[in-house]
Design an enzyme around this catalytic site. Sequence first.
Site, PDB file in Angstrom:
ATOM      1  N   ASN A 151     -12.683  -0.962  10.823  1.00 29.37           N
ATOM      2  CA  ASN A 151     -12.349  -1.712  12.036  1.00 29.37           C
ATOM      3  C   ASN A 151     -11.943  -0.706  13.102  1.00 29.37           C
ATOM      4  OD1 ASN A 151     -11.296  -3.371  14.000  1.00 29.37           O
ATOM      5  ND2 ASN A 151      -9.468  -3.929  12.841  1.00 29.37           N
ATOM      6  N   LYS A 185     -11.212  -1.265  16.136  1.00 38.47           N
ATOM      7  CA  LYS A 185     -10.290  -1.851  17.121  1.00 38.47           C
ATOM      8  C   LYS A 185     -10.754  -1.507  18.544  1.00 38.47           C
ATOM      9  CE  LYS A 185      -6.668  -1.384  13.706  1.00 38.47           C
ATOM     10  NZ  LYS A 185      -5.290  -1.609  13.395  1.00 38.47           N
ATOM     11  N   HIS A 236      -7.675 -11.356  12.427  1.00 45.55           N
ATOM     12  CA  HIS A 236      -6.910 -10.122  12.195  1.00 45.55           C
ATOM     13  C   HIS A 236      -5.473 -10.345  12.673  1.00 45.55           C
ATOM     14  CE1 HIS A 236      -5.582  -5.961  12.565  1.00 45.55           C
ATOM     15  NE2 HIS A 236      -6.588  -5.632  11.759  1.00 45.55           N
ATOM     16  N   GLU A 290      -3.528  -8.612  14.336  1.00 47.52           N
ATOM     17  CA  GLU A 290      -3.282  -8.262  15.748  1.00 47.52           C
ATOM     18  C   GLU A 290      -3.677  -9.417  16.655  1.00 47.52           C
ATOM     19  OE1 GLU A 290      -5.411  -4.544  15.799  1.00 47.52           O
ATOM     20  OE2 GLU A 290      -3.863  -3.647  14.517  1.00 47.52           O
ATOM     21  N   GLU A 342      -4.337  -8.292   4.288  1.00 49.50           N
ATOM     22  CA  GLU A 342      -3.765  -7.189   5.055  1.00 49.50           C
ATOM     23  C   GLU A 342      -2.298  -7.480   5.346  1.00 49.50           C
ATOM     24  OE1 GLU A 342      -7.044  -4.869   7.225  1.00 49.50           O
ATOM     25  OE2 GLU A 342      -6.358  -6.447   8.555  1.00 49.50           O
ATOM     26  N   GLY A 363      -1.461   0.153  10.083  1.00 52.29           N
ATOM     27  CA  GLY A 363      -1.196   1.197  11.071  1.00 52.29           C
ATOM     28  C   GLY A 363       0.171   1.835  10.923  1.00 52.29           C
ATOM     29  N   SER A 391      -3.366   0.773   5.939  1.00 50.82           N
ATOM     30  CA  SER A 391      -3.187   2.213   5.720  1.00 50.82           C
ATOM     31  C   SER A 391      -3.980   2.736   4.522  1.00 50.82           C
ATOM     32  CB  SER A 391      -1.700   2.563   5.596  1.00 50.82           C
ATOM     33  OG  SER A 391      -1.026   2.211   6.797  1.00 50.82           O
ATOM     34  N   GLY A 429      -8.577   0.650   9.157  1.00 51.54           N
ATOM     35  CA  GLY A 429      -8.423   0.837  10.597  1.00 51.54           C
ATOM     36  C   GLY A 429      -8.460   2.315  10.942  1.00 51.54           C
ATOM     37  N   GLY A 430      -7.271   2.919  11.078  1.00 44.44           N
ATOM     38  CA  GLY A 430      -7.148   4.301  11.553  1.00 44.44           C
ATOM     39  C   GLY A 430      -8.078   5.295  10.864  1.00 44.44           C
TER      40      GLY A 430
HETATM   41  C1  PEP Z   1      -6.773  -2.809  10.170  1.00 41.49           C
HETATM   42  O1  PEP Z   1      -6.820  -2.612  11.363  1.00 41.49           O
HETATM   43  O2  PEP Z   1      -7.338  -3.792   9.698  1.00 41.49           O
HETATM   44  C2  PEP Z   1      -6.039  -1.851   9.337  1.00 41.49           C
HETATM   45  C3  PEP Z   1      -5.907  -2.114   8.065  1.00 41.49           C
HETATM   46  O3  PEP Z   1      -5.555  -0.716   9.957  1.00 41.49           O
HETATM   47  P1  PEP Z   1      -4.976   0.601   9.222  1.00 41.49           P
HETATM   48  O4  PEP Z   1      -5.972   1.007   8.184  1.00 41.49           O
HETATM   49  O5  PEP Z   1      -4.864   1.608  10.324  1.00 41.49           O
HETATM   50  O6  PEP Z   1      -3.657   0.246   8.632  1.00 41.49           O
END
Ligand code: PEP
Length: 253
Positions: A9, A11, A96, A98, A168, A174, A214, A235-236
């Site tokens: 993702n 973002k 999500h 967010e 999640e 994050g 993460s 994500g990251g």
């Molecule tokens: C996400 O954005 O769905 C996510 C899990 O981010 P991260 O891996 O950065 O925690």
Amino acid sequence: MRKPVIAGNWKMYKTVGESVQTALALKPLVANANHCEVIIAPVFTALKTVVDRLDGSNIKVAGQNCSTEVEEGAHTGEIAPFMLRDVGAAYVIIGHSERRQHYSETDTMVRRKVQAAISSGLTAIMCVGESLGQRDQGTAEAVVKGQLTGGLSGLTASDLDRIIVAYEPVWAIGTGRTATPEQAQEMHAFIRRVFAEGHSRDAAQALRILYGGSVKPDNVGALMAQEDIDGALVGGASLKADSFAQIVNYRES
Ligand code: PEP
């Protein structure tokens, strides 16, 4: 056998040029990854170009959101799921945390988006997960159950193979703080039980449940070793081709 899914993702990161650059860098690094589906979710403006540049590769593309509306119409700023299909996306991330937190998405909106996505031929990656406060209060399972039943009610048996669930925990997104493999496994097994109650045992056995929060090259192996973890939403660590490729290729590390 559930085929694992590793989805990145991106973002609200990367211009079109940067998205293409990362996608093209990723392509050879995951070319032999037949053990899983590989998905990236760039920003809307980059979708078409990324799809075109990945033509012939094993990397599939997802939108990060879609409208609740199935048909085109007067909905300023929205993108209908069929428009994601039109540019070559095959998946869409829905609900999500967010979006639930910062854009007030409710379970009703999530359900409408899931239904719109499926009826438009997309596979929906529906996200669920509790906050730290909810976990500390001991309501994590109740929260996740509410999101699951709220987001997935009204689906027919034939819709279910177009559903992927991503667990999640909000406190792990994050933050660098990952759920332990055991914590994640416990919730994934719970999600499968809830899905079996709401649909069928067979559908629950076939459901892919991704873990997100993460995920990094050094923890993906232990997470993927859990019985009910069928992949990762990243994500990251998906923003760089080499770290995302290491996650995709977790079986080699
Ligand atoms: C996400 O954005 O769905 C996510 C899990 O981010 P991260 O891996 O950065 O925690």
